[in-house]
Design a protein around this motif. Structure first.
Motif, PDB file in Angstrom:
ATOM      1  N   TYR A 135       0.835  -1.204   0.000  1.00  0.00           N
ATOM      2  CA  TYR A 135       0.000   0.000   0.000  1.00  0.00           C
ATOM      3  C   TYR A 135       0.871   1.255   0.000  1.00  0.00           C
ATOM      4  CZ  TYR A 135      -3.680   3.311   1.050  1.00  0.00           C
ATOM      5  OH  TYR A 135      -4.549   4.371   0.981  1.00  0.00           O
ATOM      6  N   LYS A 136       1.878   1.271   0.859  1.00  0.00           N
ATOM      7  CA  LYS A 136       2.765   2.436   0.929  1.00  0.00           C
ATOM      8  C   LYS A 136       3.503   2.628  -0.391  1.00  0.00           C
ATOM      9  CE  LYS A 136       3.444   4.499   4.564  1.00  0.00           C
ATOM     10  NZ  LYS A 136       2.824   5.734   5.060  1.00  0.00           N
ATOM     11  N   GLN A 137       3.962   1.537  -0.988  1.00  0.00           N
ATOM     12  CA  GLN A 137       4.675   1.626  -2.268  1.00  0.00           C
ATOM     13  C   GLN A 137       3.735   2.131  -3.355  1.00  0.00           C
ATOM     14  OE1 GLN A 137       7.915   1.179  -2.425  1.00  0.00           O
ATOM     15  NE2 GLN A 137       8.178   1.435  -4.610  1.00  0.00           N
ATOM     16  N   ALA A 138       2.494   1.653  -3.347  1.00  0.00           N
ATOM     17  CA  ALA A 138       1.509   2.043  -4.359  1.00  0.00           C
ATOM     18  C   ALA A 138       1.120   3.517  -4.228  1.00  0.00           C
ATOM     19  CB  ALA A 138       0.265   1.168  -4.261  1.00  0.00           C
ATOM     20  N   THR A 139       1.092   4.018  -3.000  1.00  0.00           N
ATOM     21  CA  THR A 139       0.643   5.399  -2.793  1.00  0.00           C
ATOM     22  C   THR A 139       1.785   6.403  -2.751  1.00  0.00           C
ATOM     23  OG1 THR A 139       0.576   5.009  -0.400  1.00  0.00           O
ATOM     24  CG2 THR A 139      -1.499   4.766  -1.604  1.00  0.00           C
ATOM     25  N   LEU A 140       2.943   6.001  -2.237  1.00  0.00           N
ATOM     26  CA  LEU A 140       4.039   6.955  -2.042  1.00  0.00           C
ATOM     27  C   LEU A 140       5.303   6.630  -2.831  1.00  0.00           C
ATOM     28  CD1 LEU A 140       3.662   7.393   1.820  1.00  0.00           C
ATOM     29  CD2 LEU A 140       2.846   8.937   0.033  1.00  0.00           C
ATOM     30  N   GLY A 141       5.410   5.428  -3.362  1.00  0.00           N
ATOM     31  CA  GLY A 141       6.632   5.041  -4.062  1.00  0.00           C
ATOM     32  C   GLY A 141       7.700   4.586  -3.077  1.00  0.00           C
ATOM     33  N   ASP A 142       8.953   4.622  -3.523  1.00  0.00           N
ATOM     34  CA  ASP A 142      10.051   4.117  -2.687  1.00  0.00           C
ATOM     35  C   ASP A 142      10.129   4.845  -1.347  1.00  0.00           C
ATOM     36  OD1 ASP A 142      10.787   2.242  -4.566  1.00  0.00           O
ATOM     37  OD2 ASP A 142      12.471   3.404  -5.346  1.00  0.00           O
ATOM     38  N   ASN A 143      10.447   4.080  -0.318  1.00  0.00           N
ATOM     39  CA  ASN A 143      10.580   4.586   1.043  1.00  0.00           C
ATOM     40  C   ASN A 143      11.822   5.468   1.140  1.00  0.00           C
ATOM     41  OD1 ASN A 143      10.742   4.968   3.785  1.00  0.00           O
ATOM     42  ND2 ASN A 143      10.622   2.818   4.331  1.00  0.00           N
ATOM     43  N   ASP A 144      11.618   6.738   1.495  1.00  0.00           N
ATOM     44  CA  ASP A 144      12.765   7.618   1.707  1.00  0.00           C
ATOM     45  C   ASP A 144      12.768   8.174   3.131  1.00  0.00           C
ATOM     46  OD1 ASP A 144      10.707   9.410   1.611  1.00  0.00           O
ATOM     47  OD2 ASP A 144      11.537  10.655   0.011  1.00  0.00           O
ATOM     48  N   THR A 145      12.033   7.486   4.013  1.00  0.00           N
ATOM     49  CA  THR A 145      11.986   7.908   5.411  1.00  0.00           C
ATOM     50  C   THR A 145      13.177   7.321   6.163  1.00  0.00           C
ATOM     51  OG1 THR A 145      10.639   6.015   6.079  1.00  0.00           O
ATOM     52  CG2 THR A 145       9.456   7.995   5.365  1.00  0.00           C
ATOM     53  N   GLU A 146      13.415   7.862   7.340  1.00  0.00           N
ATOM     54  CA  GLU A 146      14.522   7.374   8.161  1.00  0.00           C
ATOM     55  C   GLU A 146      14.107   6.090   8.878  1.00  0.00           C
ATOM     56  OE1 GLU A 146      16.992   9.478  11.639  1.00  0.00           O
ATOM     57  OE2 GLU A 146      16.742  10.673   9.807  1.00  0.00           O
ATOM     58  N   ARG A 147      15.057   5.151   8.967  1.00  0.00           N
ATOM     59  CA  ARG A 147      14.788   3.888   9.671  1.00  0.00           C
ATOM     60  C   ARG A 147      14.488   4.199  11.145  1.00  0.00           C
ATOM     61  NH1 ARG A 147      15.582  -1.308   8.624  1.00  0.00           N
ATOM     62  NH2 ARG A 147      16.696  -0.948   6.689  1.00  0.00           N
ATOM     63  N   PRO A 148      13.410   3.599  11.691  1.00  0.00           N
ATOM     64  CA  PRO A 148      13.068   3.853  13.099  1.00  0.00           C
ATOM     65  C   PRO A 148      14.108   3.266  14.055  1.00  0.00           C
ATOM     66  CG  PRO A 148      11.454   2.397  12.057  1.00  0.00           C
ATOM     67  CD  PRO A 148      12.487   2.729  11.035  1.00  0.00           C
ATOM     68  N   GLY A 149      14.075   3.738  15.284  1.00  0.00           N
ATOM     69  CA  GLY A 149      14.993   3.257  16.302  1.00  0.00           C
ATOM     70  C   GLY A 149      14.848   1.759  16.542  1.00  0.00           C
ATOM     71  N   GLY A 150      15.893   1.157  17.058  1.00  0.00           N
ATOM     72  CA  GLY A 150      15.969  -0.289  17.207  1.00  0.00           C
ATOM     73  C   GLY A 150      14.959  -0.913  18.142  1.00  0.00           C
ATOM     74  N   PHE A 151      14.402  -0.146  19.071  1.00  0.00           N
ATOM     75  CA  PHE A 151      13.493  -0.750  20.048  1.00  0.00           C
ATOM     76  C   PHE A 151      12.033  -0.576  19.683  1.00  0.00           C
ATOM     77  CE2 PHE A 151      17.402  -0.190  22.466  1.00  0.00           C
ATOM     78  CZ  PHE A 151      17.597  -1.511  22.857  1.00  0.00           C
ATOM     79  N   ASP A 152      11.764   0.148  18.600  1.00  0.00           N
ATOM     80  CA  ASP A 152      10.387   0.284  18.124  1.00  0.00           C
ATOM     81  C   ASP A 152      10.163  -0.802  17.080  1.00  0.00           C
ATOM     82  OD1 ASP A 152       7.894   0.994  17.283  1.00  0.00           O
ATOM     83  OD2 ASP A 152       8.343   3.132  17.050  1.00  0.00           O
ATOM     84  N   LYS A 180       2.190   1.493  -9.899  1.00  0.00           N
ATOM     85  CA  LYS A 180       1.177   0.683 -10.590  1.00  0.00           C
ATOM     86  C   LYS A 180       1.358  -0.805 -10.270  1.00  0.00           C
ATOM     87  CE  LYS A 180      -2.182   0.186 -13.534  1.00  0.00           C
ATOM     88  NZ  LYS A 180      -3.449   0.221 -12.865  1.00  0.00           N
ATOM     89  N   GLU A 181       2.596  -1.259 -10.335  1.00  0.00           N
ATOM     90  CA  GLU A 181       2.904  -2.664 -10.037  1.00  0.00           C
ATOM     91  C   GLU A 181       2.532  -3.002  -8.589  1.00  0.00           C
ATOM     92  OE1 GLU A 181       6.817  -5.628 -10.442  1.00  0.00           O
ATOM     93  OE2 GLU A 181       7.055  -3.474 -10.713  1.00  0.00           O
ATOM     94  N   ALA A 182       2.893  -2.117  -7.663  1.00  0.00           N
ATOM     95  CA  ALA A 182       2.571  -2.336  -6.249  1.00  0.00           C
ATOM     96  C   ALA A 182       1.059  -2.334  -6.038  1.00  0.00           C
ATOM     97  CB  ALA A 182       3.237  -1.264  -5.383  1.00  0.00           C
ATOM     98  N   GLU A 183       0.362  -1.441  -6.736  1.00  0.00           N
ATOM     99  CA  GLU A 183      -1.102  -1.381  -6.619  1.00  0.00           C
ATOM    100  C   GLU A 183      -1.731  -2.681  -7.105  1.00  0.00           C
ATOM    101  OE1 GLU A 183      -4.892   1.137  -8.384  1.00  0.00           O
ATOM    102  OE2 GLU A 183      -2.922   2.077  -8.383  1.00  0.00           O
ATOM    103  N   GLU A 184      -1.262  -3.191  -8.239  1.00  0.00           N
ATOM    104  CA  GLU A 184      -1.807  -4.441  -8.782  1.00  0.00           C
ATOM    105  C   GLU A 184      -1.561  -5.608  -7.824  1.00  0.00           C
ATOM    106  OE1 GLU A 184       0.039  -4.617 -12.633  1.00  0.00           O
ATOM    107  OE2 GLU A 184      -1.298  -3.082 -13.450  1.00  0.00           O
ATOM    108  N   GLU A 185      -0.356  -5.663  -7.250  1.00  0.00           N
ATOM    109  CA  GLU A 185      -0.044  -6.736  -6.287  1.00  0.00           C
ATOM    110  C   GLU A 185      -0.893  -6.600  -5.031  1.00  0.00           C
ATOM    111  OE1 GLU A 185       4.005  -7.813  -5.341  1.00  0.00           O
ATOM    112  OE2 GLU A 185       4.672  -7.121  -7.313  1.00  0.00           O
TER     113      GLU A 185
END
Length: 86
Positions: free
Chosen positions: A32-49, A68-73
């Motif tokens: 869903y995130k890939q279909a709506t926003l594309g590649d993840n460019d956010t920062e990796r969350p902390g290790g304990f979350d 489109k591919e992510a949406e179809e999947e």
């Protein structure tokens, strides 16, 4: 079944009578995130979350797929899960 788009597929997941497995939920989230926003460019969350890290990784696993591919999947996965959980 009528043609489904991303919004109708997402709405269908709310009708599931049982909760999908964590693995299935993470795959849905990542697609869903890939279909709506594309590649993840956010920062990796902390290790304990752990929940946030799992979601981050699920989205990161879809990197390089077109929206489109992510949406179809995503739609295909929702259709398969709906047979199991509705």
């Amino acid at each position: 079944m009528e043609t489904m788009n991303l919004e109708s597929a997402a709405a269908l997941t709310k009708k599931f009578t049982q909760k999908p497995s964590n693995e299935e939920l993470l795959k849905l989230y990542g697609l869903y995130k890939q279909a709506t926003l594309g590649d993840n460019d956010t920062e990796r969350p902390g290790g304990f979350d752990f929940k946030a890290a799992a979601k981050y990784n699920a989205w990161e696993n879809q990197k390089g797929k077109s929206k489109k591919e992510a949406e179809e999947e995503y739609i295909e996965l929702v259709k398969n899960l709906s047979e199991k959980y509705i």
